[in-house]
Design a protein around this motif. Structure first.
Motif, short mmCIF file in Angstrom:
data_model
loop_
_atom_site.label_atom_id
_atom_site.label_comp_id
_atom_site.label_asym_id
_atom_site.label_seq_id
_atom_site.Cartn_x
_atom_site.Cartn_y
_atom_site.Cartn_z
N LYS A 145 0.69 -1.09 0.00
CA LYS A 145 -0.06 -0.02 -0.01
C LYS A 145 0.86 1.19 0.07
N ALA A 146 0.82 2.16 -1.02
CA ALA A 146 1.56 3.18 -1.06
C ALA A 146 0.87 4.29 -0.34
N LYS A 147 0.95 4.10 1.04
CA LYS A 147 -0.10 4.99 1.86
C LYS A 147 0.91 6.02 2.23
N VAL A 148 0.55 7.38 2.12
CA VAL A 148 1.40 8.50 2.38
C VAL A 148 1.34 8.57 3.86
N ILE A 149 2.27 8.61 4.58
CA ILE A 149 2.51 8.81 5.86
C ILE A 149 2.52 10.20 6.58
N GLN A 150 3.80 10.80 5.56
CA GLN A 150 3.81 12.25 6.00
C GLN A 150 3.48 13.12 4.59
N PRO A 151 2.55 13.91 4.62
CA PRO A 151 2.12 14.61 3.41
C PRO A 151 3.05 15.65 3.07
N ALA A 152 3.29 15.94 1.84
CA ALA A 152 4.41 16.86 1.38
C ALA A 152 4.27 18.20 2.14
N TRP A 153 3.39 18.69 2.51
CA TRP A 153 3.49 20.16 3.27
C TRP A 153 4.02 19.74 4.51
N VAL A 154 3.79 18.76 5.28
CA VAL A 154 4.42 18.47 6.59
C VAL A 154 5.84 18.28 6.34
N ARG A 155 6.24 17.44 5.46
CA ARG A 155 7.88 17.61 5.14
C ARG A 155 8.53 18.63 4.75
N ALA A 156 7.83 19.52 3.98
CA ALA A 156 8.66 20.78 3.44
C ALA A 156 8.72 21.69 4.82
N LEU A 157 7.49 21.63 5.60
CA LEU A 157 7.65 22.56 6.77
C LEU A 157 8.51 22.04 7.97
N HIS A 158 8.54 20.66 7.93
CA HIS A 158 9.50 20.02 8.98
C HIS A 158 10.85 20.21 8.59
N TRP A 159 11.24 20.17 7.46
CA TRP A 159 12.66 20.58 7.17
C TRP A 159 13.10 21.98 7.02
N ASP B 5 2.49 0.69 12.60
CA ASP B 5 1.82 1.61 11.83
C ASP B 5 2.35 3.14 11.95
N LEU B 6 3.12 3.64 11.11
CA LEU B 6 3.82 4.82 11.27
C LEU B 6 2.84 6.04 11.37
N THR B 7 1.72 5.61 10.81
CA THR B 7 0.42 6.84 10.49
C THR B 7 0.26 7.23 11.96
N LYS B 8 -0.05 6.21 12.94
CA LYS B 8 -0.44 6.40 14.06
C LYS B 8 0.60 6.78 15.17
N TYR B 9 0.57 7.99 16.07
CA TYR B 9 1.48 8.02 17.09
C TYR B 9 1.03 7.46 18.36
N ASN B 10 2.02 6.85 19.02
CA ASN B 10 1.73 6.46 20.38
C ASN B 10 1.45 7.56 21.28
N TYR B 11 0.93 7.20 22.36
CA TYR B 11 0.75 8.43 23.53
C TYR B 11 2.13 9.26 23.86
N VAL B 12 3.31 8.38 23.88
CA VAL B 12 4.36 9.11 24.30
C VAL B 12 4.84 10.35 23.31
N GLN B 13 4.65 9.71 22.08
CA GLN B 13 4.79 10.62 20.79
C GLN B 13 3.71 11.81 20.90
N LYS B 14 2.64 11.35 21.14
CA LYS B 14 1.44 12.50 20.99
C LYS B 14 1.86 13.59 22.15
N LEU B 15 2.30 13.11 23.33
CA LEU B 15 2.58 14.03 24.48
C LEU B 15 3.86 14.92 23.99
N LEU B 16 4.78 14.08 23.65
CA LEU B 16 6.09 15.15 23.09
C LEU B 16 5.82 15.88 21.77
#
Lengths: 211, 261
Positions: free
Chosen positions: A17-31, A127-138
């Protein structure tokens, strides 16, 4: 014809499944944010060195600007990149519902359970599209720190024109400490963030190519 | 993926098709190089640097600093007063700060000193200290903020600069009041007219109710609580009302020229 069908099935299996985990806008803004942050932190350390709040200074080898004046030029140039990029991120995060979907809800039970799982090496990264609770908090926490570091920076920059903001931080001197501790929190976050990204390389890949 | 599959011609092997397609493409690395060069050129044009100059971060930073001057002038509210403090909040001892030690600070004899007034003013007469002391004075207890980050609260007493500019018949439509000082290596600094006309901008003659000591700029300093410390010149010997940007000791070295608080 049969060879086409066969190769089609094969390629379908190779990319399940070519599921997009991080959309392009998130990647551009992240870097962009990562770049702006590094400039802000390195020039900020040089500015700190001109009048240290604590009994230490940062080595010149890890600072930017060469001297106080140069560091200030970098700091007050990179701040625009950081602020504009950050505002776009907040606007899109709210408008697309990404913040709500990815970061909420954050429950104390969830955080405790996932912290335990992380420390015992049982945390799933399936599943990298779902953040665990520690990730959510951080991730939610670092957004708040990001907002605070910009606001305390404005309070230090404009203690007369934005004096109500400065007063909210407890005055000019207190705002300097808030600004410093926010930087410390971001640096600590970055260290953990980078180490974990390297430990789970597919998460790093997702932030570069999206999948 | 589905849409891509529809584009393929039935009966043609995809792998072979892809290989042929790649052969017809120009050298990718060369393309990258050219497009990279073009965008760098575009950036040079956008920032207004000389195109023949090599792109330099320094030039870009200078342009952003000028932009920041504009932003700060826009943010500057002439009616916003710097916060004031009770006398008990005064920092003791108030720090001496300069690019030289206290021993090297100018030693000015009151009787030899005169304030020279130049430029776009009706009355260009020089003022003795005795004459200046006769002007009405006000006191302010405000925070001095250094470009280095530290701050200290002090008590300054003197004549509002805007009153003095009125007395000498200055053209307040001019852009700057430019100060020259007696510091070694010739300190000077420009002050934008709107800041010069701010209610708290002061020709200071006293610190903590005492005649301004040598350390803090005897016989006169310009106190501008809406600016960083280096825009508060000490040991002032002349002021010039002008439309020209004449630069300043620190401004020329790269500190932001507006440097408003």
């Amino acid at each position: 014809m049969s060879s086409i069908t066969a190769s089609d099935q094969a390629s379908a299996k190779a990319t399940p499944k070519a599921k997009v985990i991080q959309p392009a806008w998130v990647r551009a803004l992240h870097w962009t944010n990562a770049f702006a942050m590094v400039l802000m932190i390195m020039s900020g350390w040089k500015i700190y060195n001109a009048s240290p709040l604590f009994d230490f200074t940062f080595s010149d080898s890890i600072t930017l600007g060469g001297w106080l004046g140069g560091a200030l030029l970098w700091h007050f140039a990179a701040m625009w990149l950081l602020m504009v990029n950050g505002l776009i991120y907040l606007a899109l995060g709210l408008a697309t519902g990404r913040f709500r979907k990815k970061l909420l809800p954050i429950t104390p039970e969830g955080v405790l359970a996932d912290t335990k799982a992380a420390l015992t090496g049982k945390l799933s990264h399936e599943d990298l599209t779902k953040y665990n609770y520690v990730q959510k908090l951080l991730y939610a926490g670092i957004i708040v720190v990001g907002i605070l570091i910009v606001l305390s920076g404005l309070a230090i920059w404009k203690p007369v024109q934005l004096q109500y903001l400065t007063a909210m931080f407890g005055g000019y001197e207190a705002a300097r400490y808030v600004h410093f501790f926010c930087m410390a929190a971001i640096v600590a976050f970055m260290v953990v963030h980078v180490v974990l990204a390297l430990l789970v390389p597919k998460s790093l890949r997702a932030m570069i190519i999206g999948r | 993926m589905g849409r891509l599959r529809n584009l393929l011609i039935p009966g043609v092997d995809k792998t072979l098709l892809l290989k042929d397609a790649v052969k017809t493409m120009p050298d990718l690395t060369r393309r990258r190089f050219i497009s990279g060069g073009a965008s760098l050129g575009a950036l040079t044009l956008l920032t207004g640097c000389d195109v023949t100059d090599q792109f330099s971060a320094e030039e870009m930073l200078k342009q952003v600093s000028k932009f920041n001057d504009g932003v700060q002038a826009w943010m500057f509210n002439p009616d916003a007063l710097a916060p004031t403090f009770p006398e008990s909040a005064i920092t003791k001892p108030f720090p001496f700060n300069a690019y030289y030690s206290l021993d090297e600070a100018p030693e000015i004899e009151a009787k030899d000193w005169k304030l020279e007034v130049r430029g776009l003013v009706e009355n260009k007469k020089s003022w003795t200290l005795e004459e200046l002391y006769k002007l009405p004075q006000v006191k302010q207890v405000t925070r001095h903020i250094c470009v280095e980050g530290w701050s200290a609260i002090g008590s300054w007493t003197g004549t509002p600069l805007r009153d003095f500019l009125q007395i000498v018949g200055a053209d307040t439509r001019a852009k700057y009041v430019w100060f020259q000082c007696a510091d070694k290596d010739g300190y000077n600094s420009p002050l934008d007219m709107r800041s010069a006309l701010h209610a708290q901008t002061q020709m200071t003659f006293k610190f903590g109710d005492e005649i301004l000591p040598r350390a803090y700029g005897f016989p006169m300093k310009i106190r501008v609580p809406t600016k960083l410390g280096f825009k508060n010149p000490k040991y002032v010997i002349s002021m010039e009302v002008t439309n020209d940007y004449k630069g300043g000791f620190w401004e020329d070295q790269g500190y932001n020229s507006f440097s408003g608080s």
